[in-house]
Design a protein around this motif. Sequence first.
Motif, short mmCIF file in Angstrom:
data_model
loop_
_atom_site.label_atom_id
_atom_site.label_comp_id
_atom_site.label_asym_id
_atom_site.label_seq_id
_atom_site.Cartn_x
_atom_site.Cartn_y
_atom_site.Cartn_z
N TYR A 97 1.07 -1.40 0.13
CA TYR A 97 0.23 -0.26 0.21
C TYR A 97 1.17 1.13 0.09
O TYR A 97 1.80 1.09 0.25
N TYR A 117 0.66 5.93 -0.33
CA TYR A 117 0.11 6.82 -0.22
C TYR A 117 0.71 7.81 -0.69
O TYR A 117 1.46 7.71 -0.09
N SER A 135 0.87 11.98 -0.67
CA SER A 135 -0.11 13.55 -0.25
C SER A 135 -0.55 13.96 -1.41
O SER A 135 -1.39 15.28 -1.77
N ARG A 183 -2.48 13.14 -3.80
CA ARG A 183 -3.46 12.35 -3.41
C ARG A 183 -3.87 11.38 -3.76
O ARG A 183 -4.82 11.00 -3.64
N PHE A 221 -3.55 6.95 -3.92
CA PHE A 221 -3.80 5.84 -3.46
C PHE A 221 -3.70 4.04 -4.19
O PHE A 221 -5.07 4.76 -4.47
N PHE A 233 -6.01 10.05 3.27
CA PHE A 233 -4.89 8.10 4.19
C PHE A 233 -4.86 7.84 5.76
O PHE A 233 -4.91 9.74 6.25
N GLU A 254 2.50 5.73 5.65
CA GLU A 254 2.13 5.99 4.33
C GLU A 254 2.35 4.80 3.39
O GLU A 254 1.75 5.39 2.42
N SER A 255 3.74 3.86 3.54
CA SER A 255 3.01 3.14 2.70
C SER A 255 4.18 1.28 3.88
O SER A 255 4.01 1.85 4.53
N VAL A 264 -9.22 5.03 3.24
CA VAL A 264 -9.10 5.39 2.85
C VAL A 264 -9.92 6.35 2.46
O VAL A 264 -11.27 4.85 2.18
N TYR A 295 -11.92 8.23 -0.55
CA TYR A 295 -11.83 8.53 -1.98
C TYR A 295 -12.62 9.14 -2.90
O TYR A 295 -14.12 8.64 -2.18
#
Length: 161
Positions: A22, A24, A26, A29, A31, A58, A73-74, A114, A116
């Motif tokens: 995964y 993200y 930023s 924006r 994911f 996120f 974020e990952s 998330v 979206y």
Amino acid sequence: MELMRDPREALNNIMEALLFTYRYDSGRRTFVLITEYPFKSPGSVREFAAFSFEDADFQRVPGDHEPYQGHGESFQAKGPGAFVIQSVRQKTDVGSGRDQLELWFGPNFGGVVVTYGAVRGYTRGSTAEKVGPSEWVYRDSKTNKPFDFDYPFPSLASPPA
């Protein structure tokens, strides 16, 4: 790489699937979520799924195991011992009217939320050949081209250079 007709519905099918990636972004924006997929295309021995979310916000929900809290974020799996998706919840966010996906990977790792605006989904079928005691070569089931098991969708998430 095959485009999914209904990626929101496909997200309901990833319970108990291995989590590969995964990520993200930023600034953009966006994911990206890459998992194993339970439904196999013709000729495939293992199917992979990728979901690309746009207009995304996120939130990381940390688990109780401190070493895993560094995955913000990952996340990128490496070899065996990856996390499994234990819960998938989808709803519409009341405040924004956008769709929301909640993924839970267990109490040690935690999960992600998330929100979206749009999502696209892809699948990739594969074949596998054992070339050593614990070594496999994965190939795209349509093109027969080899690919890295940990990065089944290199155009969306590729190995470090």
